[in-house]
Enzyme design. Sequence first.
Site, mmCIF file in Angstrom:
data_model
loop_
_atom_site.group_PDB
_atom_site.id
_atom_site.type_symbol
_atom_site.label_atom_id
_atom_site.label_comp_id
_atom_site.label_asym_id
_atom_site.label_seq_id
_atom_site.Cartn_x
_atom_site.Cartn_y
_atom_site.Cartn_z
ATOM 1 N N CYS A 76 1.287 3.369 2.129
ATOM 2 C CA CYS A 76 2.110 4.385 2.772
ATOM 3 C C CYS A 76 3.214 3.727 3.618
ATOM 4 C CB CYS A 76 1.199 5.287 3.585
ATOM 5 S SG CYS A 76 1.985 6.790 4.081
ATOM 6 N N HIS A 159 -2.922 7.141 -0.294
ATOM 7 C CA HIS A 159 -4.017 6.570 0.489
ATOM 8 C C HIS A 159 -5.268 6.383 -0.377
ATOM 9 C CE1 HIS A 159 -2.191 6.807 4.466
ATOM 10 N NE2 HIS A 159 -1.536 7.847 3.973
ATOM 11 N N GLU A 161 -7.915 5.020 0.537
ATOM 12 C CA GLU A 161 -9.115 4.986 1.380
ATOM 13 C C GLU A 161 -9.750 6.353 1.608
ATOM 14 O OE1 GLU A 161 -6.038 4.453 2.208
ATOM 15 O OE2 GLU A 161 -5.522 5.135 4.222
#
Length: 498
Positions: A76, A159, A161
Amino acid sequence: MIAVLDFGGQYTHLIARRFRDLRVAVRIFPHAVSPSDLTDASGIVFSGGPSSVYAQNAPLPDPKIFDLGKPILGLCFGHQFMAKHFGGDVKRSSREYGARTIDVVKKQGVLKGLNRRETVWFSHGDTVLSVPQGFEVLAQSGDAIAAYQKGNWFGLQFHPEVHHTPCGQKVLENFAFAVCGEKKLTSTFSVELLQQDAKARVGEKNVVMGVSGGVDSTVAAFLLKKPLGKKLYPIFVDTGLMRNGEVAEIKAFFKDFPNFVAVDASQRFLSQLEGVSDPEQKRKIIGHLFVDVFEQAAQKVADVGFLAQGTIFSDRVESAATSSVSSKIKSHHNLTLPEKMKWTVLEPLAELYKDEVRALGATLGVPAEIIGRHPFPGPGLAINIVGEVTPEKLGIVRQADFIFIEELKKSGWYDKVFEAFAAVLPCKTVGVKGDERSYEYPVVLRCVHSRDVMTADWVKLPHDLLQTVSSRILNEVEGVNRVFYDVSQKPPSTIRYE
Ligand code: XMP
């Protein structure tokens, strides 16, 4: 070890958590870390962050980091920064959140093994429209470049994660093992790494720490025992507000710590609480006295350099101390101790989530009774007594609570609920005992399910279990003639009384 550089993103700790889930050693560093501190890292992750790369005060890494020649994964903000830094076209745009589809044009590097189309989670401001010279595009999302590569450097607009990116774990796995050449550890966190860090930070100084018998402070103490040995002074303050048998239990748990100190301050606490019924006032008295008693005990230790605490990651989210660049959420009443003290704070569990703390405790041989414990607030039984804390009410609540918890454990309910306890109310009602009229206190049983303490629901305990608990309390605890079961949800109620 993978180094995660924190640019203030709300997911920075989640990135570390996901690597630990893969059993990869990981460390979080401030974004401005000196590249010379990263020589041990096998790879570097630039976290996301709230800033635009065009913001005047945007947090930026030292550009010499690129000279290290190590693998880099920019997420990002990290993706946009790297693209801009090397001359790509990055457009300033309004924030875009949520699930998006990306087209994977080259299934290589960190995108190896992905599908042609993947759903990913976006939460970004700026957009990369073209990559710098020498970089290749790996994935697109409309006009935007969703992933790029140059050698062992990668940028991702999304993202990996978060759980909303189903292929995310695969991406992180590719980065950790195929790109950085990491090897799987035997557990999700490296006990050795945590212990080495503590040892290196502390050096020759002594370390004091408050222990309460709760999960976090006990696991932190057990973790520090080996690397610090006699330099560690766990201090337990007996406030006189502990549960039945708890003081003896805590002393037994810490019997192998050479410098464990238990201070009996119960009389001081009880006499200062005399005549005080306002809940805030009670908390303040307990908090201040706790600090005084702790400080007096710590002053007896020579050459103290550090105050160790069992702070875990969720405590830091609440107190917004997760990073120098994230935004403040709320203050936490338990984190007042170090401000008054002059020592450096040592928080070896600061990056870990509760379930990881429990798993770490099990690895370190912390007794199972502690690991599975319900939360027990710092002010202890004082906040299970509504109104003034008197020796009589303390006796009642201590015994009633013990019976309730004992029956929950016997019936297997203890481990299925988040928190349970007994409280005593500041009024008396009429009853009849034997042939005589009684005028005694009511006890309330509280038992709740909760995930994050912000909301809670009462547990539908079986009636026969409630009957057993109520009969035992009414028969065994003097001064009680009624037992209530609390069927209130939070909100509008709270979990504890006060
Ligand atoms: P409430 O009563 O606010 O409790 O719904 C939410 C959670 O916090 C615990 N609690 C405390 N913990 N010091 C603590 O360390 C306190 O003063 C305190 N007050 C409440 C409570 O047990 C529950 O888990």
